[in-house]
Write an enzyme that holds these catalytic residues in place. Structure first.
Site, PDB file in Angstrom:
ATOM      1  N   ASP A  77       0.851  -1.195   0.000  1.00 58.66           N
ATOM      2  CA  ASP A  77       0.000   0.000   0.000  1.00 58.66           C
ATOM      3  C   ASP A  77       0.885   1.242   0.000  1.00 58.66           C
ATOM      4  OD1 ASP A  77      -2.360  -1.404   0.094  1.00 58.66           O
ATOM      5  OD2 ASP A  77      -2.724  -1.095   2.228  1.00 58.66           O
ATOM      6  N   ARG A 120      -0.968  -0.815  -8.732  1.00 57.21           N
ATOM      7  CA  ARG A 120      -2.345  -0.405  -8.420  1.00 57.21           C
ATOM      8  C   ARG A 120      -2.393   1.111  -8.504  1.00 57.21           C
ATOM      9  NH1 ARG A 120      -3.666  -1.740  -2.542  1.00 57.21           N
ATOM     10  NH2 ARG A 120      -4.022  -3.821  -3.369  1.00 57.21           N
TER      11      ARG A 120
HETATM   12  C1  LIG Z   1      -8.377  -1.451  -3.923  1.00 58.37           C
HETATM   13  C2  LIG Z   1      -8.040  -0.089  -3.402  1.00 58.37           C
HETATM   14  C3  LIG Z   1      -6.830   0.109  -2.750  1.00 58.37           C
HETATM   15  C4  LIG Z   1      -6.473   1.374  -2.309  1.00 58.37           C
HETATM   16  N1  LIG Z   1      -5.224   1.554  -1.756  1.00 58.37           N
HETATM   17  C5  LIG Z   1      -4.832   2.825  -1.452  1.00 58.37           C
HETATM   18  C6  LIG Z   1      -3.504   3.105  -1.033  1.00 58.37           C
HETATM   19  O1  LIG Z   1      -2.645   2.217  -0.918  1.00 58.37           O
HETATM   20  N2  LIG Z   1      -3.186   4.397  -0.750  1.00 58.37           N
HETATM   21  C7  LIG Z   1      -4.073   5.423  -0.862  1.00 58.37           C
HETATM   22  O2  LIG Z   1      -3.724   6.583  -0.626  1.00 58.37           O
HETATM   23  N3  LIG Z   1      -5.366   5.172  -1.227  1.00 58.37           N
HETATM   24  C8  LIG Z   1      -5.749   3.917  -1.525  1.00 58.37           C
HETATM   25  N4  LIG Z   1      -7.050   3.695  -1.942  1.00 58.37           N
HETATM   26  C9  LIG Z   1      -8.066   4.761  -1.786  1.00 58.37           C
HETATM   27  C10 LIG Z   1      -8.091   5.693  -2.999  1.00 58.37           C
HETATM   28  O3  LIG Z   1      -6.918   6.460  -3.053  1.00 58.37           O
HETATM   29  C11 LIG Z   1      -9.293   6.637  -2.940  1.00 58.37           C
HETATM   30  O4  LIG Z   1      -9.200   7.427  -1.789  1.00 58.37           O
HETATM   31  C12 LIG Z   1     -10.634   5.941  -2.942  1.00 58.37           C
HETATM   32  O5  LIG Z   1     -10.634   4.820  -3.777  1.00 58.37           O
HETATM   33  C13 LIG Z   1     -11.714   6.892  -3.418  1.00 58.37           C
HETATM   34  O6  LIG Z   1     -11.455   7.324  -4.729  1.00 58.37           O
HETATM   35  P1  LIG Z   1     -12.321   6.852  -6.005  1.00 58.37           P
HETATM   36  O7  LIG Z   1     -11.377   6.652  -7.134  1.00 58.37           O
HETATM   37  O8  LIG Z   1     -13.091   5.668  -5.635  1.00 58.37           O
HETATM   38  O9  LIG Z   1     -13.218   8.069  -6.395  1.00 58.37           O
HETATM   39  P2  LIG Z   1     -13.905   9.273  -5.603  1.00 58.37           P
HETATM   40  O10 LIG Z   1     -13.343  10.519  -6.212  1.00 58.37           O
HETATM   41  O11 LIG Z   1     -13.861   9.115  -4.114  1.00 58.37           O
HETATM   42  O12 LIG Z   1     -15.404   9.086  -6.037  1.00 58.37           O
HETATM   43  C14 LIG Z   1     -15.767   9.319  -7.378  1.00 58.37           C
HETATM   44  C15 LIG Z   1     -17.134   8.782  -7.649  1.00 58.37           C
HETATM   45  O13 LIG Z   1     -17.172   7.372  -7.389  1.00 58.37           O
HETATM   46  C16 LIG Z   1     -18.452   7.002  -6.904  1.00 58.37           C
HETATM   47  N5  LIG Z   1     -18.338   6.475  -5.538  1.00 58.37           N
HETATM   48  C17 LIG Z   1     -17.283   6.590  -4.699  1.00 58.37           C
HETATM   49  N6  LIG Z   1     -17.559   6.002  -3.529  1.00 58.37           N
HETATM   50  C18 LIG Z   1     -18.807   5.509  -3.614  1.00 58.37           C
HETATM   51  C19 LIG Z   1     -19.665   4.797  -2.727  1.00 58.37           C
HETATM   52  N7  LIG Z   1     -19.318   4.526  -1.469  1.00 58.37           N
HETATM   53  N8  LIG Z   1     -20.898   4.442  -3.180  1.00 58.37           N
HETATM   54  C20 LIG Z   1     -21.287   4.762  -4.431  1.00 58.37           C
HETATM   55  N9  LIG Z   1     -20.520   5.427  -5.305  1.00 58.37           N
HETATM   56  C21 LIG Z   1     -19.304   5.807  -4.915  1.00 58.37           C
HETATM   57  C22 LIG Z   1     -19.282   8.255  -6.902  1.00 58.37           C
HETATM   58  O14 LIG Z   1     -19.930   8.359  -8.140  1.00 58.37           O
HETATM   59  C23 LIG Z   1     -18.225   9.339  -6.775  1.00 58.37           C
HETATM   60  O15 LIG Z   1     -18.641  10.583  -7.233  1.00 58.37           O
HETATM   61  C24 LIG Z   1      -7.391   2.443  -2.439  1.00 58.37           C
HETATM   62  C25 LIG Z   1      -8.609   2.242  -3.083  1.00 58.37           C
HETATM   63  C26 LIG Z   1      -8.936   1.005  -3.580  1.00 58.37           C
HETATM   64  C27 LIG Z   1     -10.236   0.839  -4.302  1.00 58.37           C
END
Ligand SMILES: Cc1cc2nc3c(=O)[nH]c(=O)nc-3n(C[C@H](O)[C@H](O)[C@H](O)COP(=O)(O)OP(=O)(O)OC[C@H]3O[C@@H](n4cnc5c(N)ncnc54)[C@H](O)[C@@H]3O)c2cc1C
Length: 306
Positions: free
Chosen positions: A132, A182
């Site tokens: 991560d 990732r």
């Molecule tokens: C598998 C995985 C591993 C990760 N590992 C790390 C890491 O190592 N380090 C790190 O800093 N971050 C990590 N993250 C978190 C990541 O950086 C984001 O903070 C998080 O995924 C939210 O960003 P997003 O791309 O989903 O979009 P966002 O900008 O949060 O959301 C965009 C759109 O997605 C949809 N959406 C988002 N959440 C929801 C929900 N709960 N229900 C319905 N629709 C929703 C909505 O339409 C929203 O407008 C990880 C995420 C994932 C999925």
């Protein structure tokens, strides 16, 4: 603004005490965390794998300050990997590891040694490890540990965060054959000097990084719940002729499960990131910072008297 306040609270032990003792916190936690014990993690993994999803498991905990804690975290991963192997759940299930939980903040060599032991156990169990990525002060150290680990365990993966200005260049470095990356947007509060601040800039960076990874020779893992990023990912997969064995989508446990099922049903590889363990506070607060709707749900739980 709201996001900054919640992310600041994620580092406060006073707010942590308040949240941990609120009557309905457990219900909120259960939505995003598989449970406290290794068995809970295995049960959740079995269910997801039966539904056609791949899994990456994260034992919750970060910013460890004592060597014994770091060793205990390593030992939990070794146990988890033995159990996954014995249950026949590898290679559908891999593990995600935070180097700060293995001692990175006070002893990088200790974190490397612990991570190496986890990579060796993963290899023996027929699976692999993804490191991560935490706040930007750890990026260089994490990429350095990654490059050392990949000498013996070349399938070890990294996370790159599109909100960091440096990430396009890191994507180029890590888009070669055998490299698993990732790509996520990034979940920490970062200063403007190192990170894009607006959602629009972060999204544009995500697409530029996705283009580099999907047109490269490595194995991209597109970690996002964002419908627009997912649609662009599907488009790039067609354009660069990447089948389900050459890239995957990833989402968090409890978030958009219907979309995870839809993509898997269409033949994509979809991996669910499953956190488990007692130390859920920092993880939960980052999830709340991402989505105000989660905050309303959580606020109701906090003030509930039932
Ligand atoms: C598998 C995985 C591993 C990760 N590992 C790390 C890491 O190592 N380090 C790190 O800093 N971050 C990590 N993250 C978190 C990541 O950086 C984001 O903070 C998080 O995924 C939210 O960003 P997003 O791309 O989903 O979009 P966002 O900008 O949060 O959301 C965009 C759109 O997605 C949809 N959406 C988002 N959440 C929801 C929900 N709960 N229900 C319905 N629709 C929703 C909505 O339409 C929203 O407008 C990880 C995420 C994932 C999925």
């Amino acid at each position: 603004m709201l996001r900054s306040v919640i992310l600041a609270a994620s580092r406060s032990s006073q707010v942590e005490r308040l949240v941990a003792t609120a009557p309905y916190t457990r219900d909120v936690v259960r939505r995003f965390v598989a449970g406290a014990a290794t068995d809970d993690a295995l049960r959740a993994t079995r269910g997801l794998v039966d539904d056609g999803l791949a899994v990456t498991l994260d034992h919750l905990g970060e910013d460890t300050v004592r060597p014994e804690q770091a060793t205990a975290t390593r030992d939990e991963y070794l146990k988890l990997l033995r159990m996954l192997g014995a249950a026949g759940l590898t290679p559908a299930a891999e593990v995600s590891v935070k180097l700060s939980a293995l001692g990175q903040k006070f002893d990088e060599q200790l974190a490397y040694d612990n991570a190496r032991a986890i990579c060796a156990a993963a290899d023996a169990a027929g699976t692999t490890v993804t490191l991560d990525m935490e706040d930007h002060t750890t990026t260089d150290s994490t990429l350095e540990v990654l490059s050392r680990l990949r000498k013996d365990f070349p399938s070890t993966g990294a996370v790159l965060q599109a909100y960091l200005r440096r990430t396009e260049s890191d994507c180029r470095e890590l888009s070669s054959a055998g490299s698993r990356v990732r790509l996520c947007k990034g979940a920490y509060k970062e200063p403007e000097s190192v990170a894009y601040q607006s959602a629009r800039e972060v999204d544009k960076s995500y697409v530029r990084c996705m283009n580099i990874l999907m047109s490269g020779d490595g194995y991209p893992m597109l970690a996002t719940h964002d419908p627009r990023m997912i649609a662009i990912g599907e488009d790039r997969a067609r354009w660069f002729d990447r089948g389900p064995e050459r890239f995957e989508f990833q989402m968090l446990y409890g978030i958009r499960p219907d979309e995870q099922a839809r993509l898997a049903g269409e033949g994509y590889t979809v991996r669910t990131y499953v956190p488990y363990g007692d130390e859920w506070y920092g993880y939960l607060m980052r999830r709340l910072a991402e989505r105000p709707a989660n905050l309303v749900f959580f606020g109701r739980a906090l003030i509930s008297k039932k």
